[in-house]
Motif scaffolding. Structure first.
Motif, PDB file in Angstrom:
ATOM      1  N   ALA A 291       0.832  -1.205   0.000  1.00  0.00           N
ATOM      2  CA  ALA A 291       0.000   0.000   0.000  1.00  0.00           C
ATOM      3  C   ALA A 291       0.865   1.253   0.000  1.00  0.00           C
ATOM      4  O   ALA A 291       1.793   1.384   0.774  1.00  0.00           O
ATOM      5  N   ASN A 292       0.543   2.186  -0.885  1.00  0.00           N
ATOM      6  CA  ASN A 292       1.359   3.377  -1.058  1.00  0.00           C
ATOM      7  C   ASN A 292       0.449   4.467  -1.586  1.00  0.00           C
ATOM      8  O   ASN A 292      -0.078   4.371  -2.682  1.00  0.00           O
ATOM      9  N   THR A 293       0.250   5.526  -0.777  1.00  0.00           N
ATOM     10  CA  THR A 293      -0.705   6.544  -1.178  1.00  0.00           C
ATOM     11  C   THR A 293      -0.171   7.468  -2.261  1.00  0.00           C
ATOM     12  O   THR A 293      -0.919   8.221  -2.840  1.00  0.00           O
ATOM     13  N   SER A 294       1.129   7.450  -2.508  1.00  0.00           N
ATOM     14  CA  SER A 294       1.673   8.244  -3.616  1.00  0.00           C
ATOM     15  C   SER A 294       1.599   7.432  -4.900  1.00  0.00           C
ATOM     16  O   SER A 294       2.124   6.328  -4.972  1.00  0.00           O
ATOM     17  N   ASN A 295       0.941   7.975  -5.914  1.00  0.00           N
ATOM     18  CA  ASN A 295       0.843   7.265  -7.183  1.00  0.00           C
ATOM     19  C   ASN A 295       2.219   7.034  -7.770  1.00  0.00           C
ATOM     20  O   ASN A 295       3.069   7.913  -7.776  1.00  0.00           O
ATOM     21  N   VAL A 296       2.438   5.841  -8.269  1.00  0.00           N
ATOM     22  CA  VAL A 296       3.672   5.570  -8.988  1.00  0.00           C
ATOM     23  C   VAL A 296       3.599   6.217 -10.367  1.00  0.00           C
ATOM     24  O   VAL A 296       4.582   6.749 -10.876  1.00  0.00           O
ATOM     25  N   CYS A 297       2.436   6.178 -10.993  1.00  0.00           N
ATOM     26  CA  CYS A 297       2.293   6.758 -12.332  1.00  0.00           C
ATOM     27  C   CYS A 297       0.841   7.150 -12.546  1.00  0.00           C
ATOM     28  O   CYS A 297      -0.046   6.730 -11.803  1.00  0.00           O
ATOM     29  N   ASP A 298       0.614   7.998 -13.536  1.00  0.00           N
ATOM     30  CA  ASP A 298      -0.740   8.278 -14.018  1.00  0.00           C
ATOM     31  C   ASP A 298      -0.634   8.633 -15.493  1.00  0.00           C
ATOM     32  O   ASP A 298       0.455   8.654 -16.065  1.00  0.00           O
ATOM     33  N   ASN A 299      -1.747   8.897 -16.106  1.00  0.00           N
ATOM     34  CA  ASN A 299      -1.756   9.130 -17.545  1.00  0.00           C
ATOM     35  C   ASN A 299      -1.730  10.612 -17.910  1.00  0.00           C
ATOM     36  O   ASN A 299      -1.946  10.979 -19.051  1.00  0.00           O
ATOM     37  N   GLU A 300      -1.462  11.483 -16.900  1.00  0.00           N
ATOM     38  CA  GLU A 300      -1.412  12.913 -17.194  1.00  0.00           C
ATOM     39  C   GLU A 300      -0.034  13.497 -16.903  1.00  0.00           C
ATOM     40  O   GLU A 300       0.568  14.142 -17.753  1.00  0.00           O
ATOM     41  N   LEU A 301       0.472  13.277 -15.696  1.00  0.00           N
ATOM     42  CA  LEU A 301       1.724  13.920 -15.308  1.00  0.00           C
ATOM     43  C   LEU A 301       2.877  12.944 -15.181  1.00  0.00           C
ATOM     44  O   LEU A 301       3.976  13.196 -15.663  1.00  0.00           O
ATOM     45  N   LEU A 302       2.642  11.826 -14.514  1.00  0.00           N
ATOM     46  CA  LEU A 302       3.711  10.860 -14.284  1.00  0.00           C
ATOM     47  C   LEU A 302       3.660   9.781 -15.360  1.00  0.00           C
ATOM     48  O   LEU A 302       3.219   8.669 -15.131  1.00  0.00           O
ATOM     49  N   HIS A 303       4.074  10.134 -16.549  1.00  0.00           N
ATOM     50  CA  HIS A 303       4.001   9.189 -17.653  1.00  0.00           C
ATOM     51  C   HIS A 303       5.052   8.097 -17.510  1.00  0.00           C
ATOM     52  O   HIS A 303       6.187   8.344 -17.125  1.00  0.00           O
ATOM     53  N   CYS A 304       4.658   6.889 -17.832  1.00  0.00           N
ATOM     54  CA  CYS A 304       5.647   5.821 -17.969  1.00  0.00           C
ATOM     55  C   CYS A 304       6.507   6.128 -19.194  1.00  0.00           C
ATOM     56  O   CYS A 304       6.012   6.651 -20.201  1.00  0.00           O
ATOM     57  N   GLN A 305       7.777   5.780 -19.094  1.00  0.00           N
ATOM     58  CA  GLN A 305       8.714   6.136 -20.144  1.00  0.00           C
ATOM     59  C   GLN A 305       8.920   4.988 -21.133  1.00  0.00           C
ATOM     60  O   GLN A 305       8.545   3.849 -20.868  1.00  0.00           O
ATOM     61  N   ASN A 306       9.536   5.337 -22.251  1.00  0.00           N
ATOM     62  CA  ASN A 306       9.968   4.347 -23.249  1.00  0.00           C
ATOM     63  C   ASN A 306       8.845   3.431 -23.728  1.00  0.00           C
ATOM     64  O   ASN A 306       9.032   2.227 -23.902  1.00  0.00           O
TER      65      ASN A 306
END
Length: 370
Positions: A291-306
């Protein structure tokens, strides 16, 4: 730097002072007297708003009882576990002390351990060879060192003493802290490393004031004292990644725990919510992460790379050639099989997405700056 978060054990100036500290004649008016408000320099002046002219500062008693040591302890207590995220910076209005120890506690001041030693002569003062943080490595980052870097010579920053948090982060995240995924992976899996950057209290032990000469001038002892204008400690509440907010509750810092956890640091399960053992949150993706309340990624700001895609805000689904929290690393790098003819370029560690991840992990998890 709220004053109510601090418990300062201090000496203060009572005697006539013949030499003005660091060119502030207006503030002290050649005299320092704790019984007179206009001439007093109480401890809260170490934590007030900076940028005033002339600057405000706390000052200790002068060294009137030489050769008896002039020693002062300054204790910072938060009644809460804090994770340090930036350098500790202490600004002196007097000369930087000839001998000083920065100490930490992990049990609310019941026991103390050294964080770093400072001296003009480490071998003479503490029987330690002088070192710099630059002499350390990933394998020796937990070593307690004595440094002469901040106690000798007069430079542009000769008022300032650092405890270098970021330089230690750099051993894992790179010199510009661009690979924070590597750092957080180490913090998740190495308890001693995580504890190294964790405190409940800090203590500054001032052991010998700046002398500036080989011998102490016993005819002018009033020139020797300590004076500090500012102490900066930046960090976040430790909530074991089971809270997004840390607030004041009855004048104490408290995590607003989620995921059916409770306790000062969200360190245990609530009653009747113990279907599985408690564990801290993790920045590692599922299945290793929790459980981790900080998002690892999203589709607006924290884009997955490559070319990676974000799945449920908790992990990036990476193409076959890439790995890492944001698909920021070449898989062949982990295997040590990347070659010059592999046709795969270096991953973009400096991308805005990864830098934004640093802001998210250091900031929104517990957005407190002291």
């Amino acid at each position: 730097k709220p004053k109510k978060r601090l418990n300062v054990v201090w000496g203060y100036c009572l005697l006539y002072r013949t030499q003005v500290s660091m060119g502030n004649p207006y503030m002290c008016n050649n005299e320092c007297d704790a019984s007179t408000p206009e001439l007093a320099h109480p401890p809260e002046l170490m934590f007030d708003f900076e940028g005033r002219h002339p600057s405000t500062f706390w000052q200790s008693a002068t060294w009137k009882e030489y050769p008896k040591p002039l020693q002062v302890n300054i204790t910072l207590s938060w009644s809460k576990t804090i994770e340090l995220t930036d350098n500790i910076v202490i600004t002196f209005e007097s000369g930087r002390p000839d001998q000083m120890i920065l100490e930490k506690s992990l049990d609310y001041g019941r026991t103390w351990q050294p964080y770093q030693y400072y001296a003009t002569d480490c071998l003479d003062a503490f029987h330690m060879d002088p070192k710099s943080v630059k002499d350390l490595s990933q394998h020796t980052v937990l070593e307690i060192i004595c440094t002469e870097e901040y106690s000798t010579g007069y430079t542009t920053n000769s008022k300032i003493i650092h405890f270098e948090i970021k330089d230690r982060f750099a051993f894992f995240a790179g010199p510009r802290l661009r690979n924070m995924a590597s750092l957080y992976g180490q913090l998740d899996t190495t308890k001693k490393l995580r504890d190294f950057f964790t405190v409940t209290d800090l203590r500054i032990r001032l052991l010998r004031p700046a002398v500036g000469e080989i011998f102490v001038d016993e005819l002018h002892l009033a020139r020797y004292f300590y004076a500090i204008s500012d102490i900066k400690v930046r960090g976040r509440c430790k909530c074991n990644l089971h809270a997004t907010v840390c607030v004041y509750d009855n004048s104490k810092l408290t995590c607003e725990c989620e995921h059916n956890t409770t306790g000062p640091d969200c360190g245990k399960c609530k009653k009747n919510y113990q279907g599985r053992p408690w564990s801290p949150g993790s920045y590692l993706p599922i299945p290793k992460g929790t459980a981790n309340t900080s998002n690892v990624c999203d589709n607006e700001l924290l884009h997955c790379q490559n070319g990676g895609t974000c799945h449920n805000n908790v992990r990036c689904l990476c193409p076959a050639a890439y790995t890492g929290i944001l698909c920021e690393k070449l898989r062949c790098e982990e295997a040590g099989s990347c070659g010059s003819d592999s046709g795969q370029g270096a991953p973009p560690h400096g991308s805005p997405a990864l830098l934004l991840l640093l802001t998210t992990l250091l900031g929104t998890a517990s957005p407190l700056v002291f």
